[in-house]
Write a protein that holds these residues in place. Structure first.
Motif, PDB file in Angstrom:
ATOM      1  N   GLN A  84      -2.738   0.534  -4.391  1.00  0.00           N
ATOM      2  CA  GLN A  84      -2.485  -0.857  -4.045  1.00  0.00           C
ATOM      3  C   GLN A  84      -1.652  -1.496  -5.151  1.00  0.00           C
ATOM      4  O   GLN A  84      -2.056  -1.495  -6.312  1.00  0.00           O
ATOM      5  CB  GLN A  84      -3.796  -1.610  -3.869  1.00  0.00           C
ATOM      6  N   THR A 108       1.103   5.226  -0.071  1.00  0.00           N
ATOM      7  CA  THR A 108       0.316   6.432   0.181  1.00  0.00           C
ATOM      8  C   THR A 108       1.072   7.649  -0.321  1.00  0.00           C
ATOM      9  O   THR A 108       2.241   7.846   0.021  1.00  0.00           O
ATOM     10  CB  THR A 108       0.004   6.583   1.680  1.00  0.00           C
ATOM     11  N   THR A 140       0.864  -1.172   0.000  1.00  0.00           N
ATOM     12  CA  THR A 140       0.000   0.000   0.000  1.00  0.00           C
ATOM     13  C   THR A 140       0.902   1.223   0.000  1.00  0.00           C
ATOM     14  O   THR A 140       1.621   1.479   0.968  1.00  0.00           O
ATOM     15  CB  THR A 140      -0.924   0.031   1.225  1.00  0.00           C
ATOM     16  N   SER A 149       3.434  -1.265   4.040  1.00  0.00           N
ATOM     17  CA  SER A 149       2.948   0.069   3.679  1.00  0.00           C
ATOM     18  C   SER A 149       4.144   1.003   3.555  1.00  0.00           C
ATOM     19  O   SER A 149       5.064   0.961   4.381  1.00  0.00           O
ATOM     20  CB  SER A 149       1.974   0.598   4.742  1.00  0.00           C
ATOM     21  N   ALA A 194      -4.041   6.657  -1.713  1.00  0.00           N
ATOM     22  CA  ALA A 194      -3.371   5.351  -1.649  1.00  0.00           C
ATOM     23  C   ALA A 194      -3.446   4.607  -2.970  1.00  0.00           C
ATOM     24  O   ALA A 194      -4.394   4.746  -3.743  1.00  0.00           O
ATOM     25  CB  ALA A 194      -3.989   4.500  -0.546  1.00  0.00           C
TER      26      ALA A 194
END
Length: 246
Positions: free
Chosen positions: A211, A105, A103, A239, A209
């Motif tokens: 993926q 961001t 993930t 992340s 975000a």
């Protein structure tokens, strides 16, 4: 006889494995929100759009096992648009055991950056590098060296010229022997040994975000507005954050 003029040609690929999607019978296409009545599918994985009006368009691709893909498209003066569409895995896709789930961001200062379009990729096992002293601005061809089987690379497709001083996103149209053809030609100068990393486009969601699903631990490379981002990936889920300028 009614003749149809090709306006755009897209090569369809699996965004995880890189394989060409040759069976497109289950693929649905919408142009500017309207279903395409007569898209032309070639058996070698090409989608051909014909007789498009000049201007800005959005092509939406839907296919079972993949996420919907939105592709911005600009047509002008009858010039043929050529590109590659890499469909990203969705519900029902079968992943190998060594899949890395990331993930990412995006932020501008303290705020999230929703809707930002970026490019992401990792160095494949088959590596492609610039073999000549340097590229010249405006030259459509360059001498490249491939470490491995060139057939495993997603060509034609988008690549990052991962030069530390002058990183640039390019479209590698073909690789014939040791000669690579770009369309359009690179706009910057790149030096010998510069790696060409396969890249895919992503758009951040409302929380900023993205993926990303990749095979095996590697170094994730990102490109946006002339800047490069790198993050080391490990097995499993993780992340990371990318602070964009501005």
């Amino acid at each position: 006889m009614i003749r149809r003029m090709a306006s755009a040609v897209f090569l369809m690929r699996d965004g995880f494995s890189g394989a060409v999607l040759t069976d497109c019978s289950a693929t649905r296409c919408l142009l500017d929100g309207t279903p395409l009545r007569r898209p032309i599918w070639k058996k070698d994985g090409y989608l051909v759009l014909t007789d498009l009006d000049d201007g800005e368009h959005v092509l939406q691709i839907s296919r079972s096992g993949y996420r919907d893909e939105l592709v911005p498209l600009h047509t002008e003066g009858g010039k043929l648009v050529e590109d590659t569409i890499a469909l990203k895995p969705g519900a029902g896709y079968r992943f190998p055991e060594d899949t890395v789930r990331v993930t990412l961001t995006l932020r501008r200062g303290k705020d999230a950056a929703p809707g930002e379009r970026i490019w992401l990729g990792v160095s494949p096992r088959t590596r492609l590098k610039l073999a000549q002293e340097k590229t010249e601005i405006g030259e459509a061809e360059a001498h490249l060296f491939c470490e491995g089987a060139a057939a495993l690379l997603p060509i034609p497709g988008h690549f990052l010229m991962a030069d530390k001083k002058t990183p640039e996103l390019v479209y590698l149209r073909s690789l014939r022997g040791e000669t690579g053809e770009f369309a359009p030609p690179p706009a910057l100068v790149h030096s010998r040994g510069t790696e060409l990393v396969p890249m895919q486009s992503y758009t951040a969601d409302e929380a900023g975000a993205v993926q990303v699903l990749l095979r095996g631990p590697n170094t994730l490379k990102g490109f946006c507005a002339g800047k490069v981002f790198e993050a080391e990936l490990h097995a499993g889920e993780q992340s990371v954050e990318w602070k964009l300028e501005g």
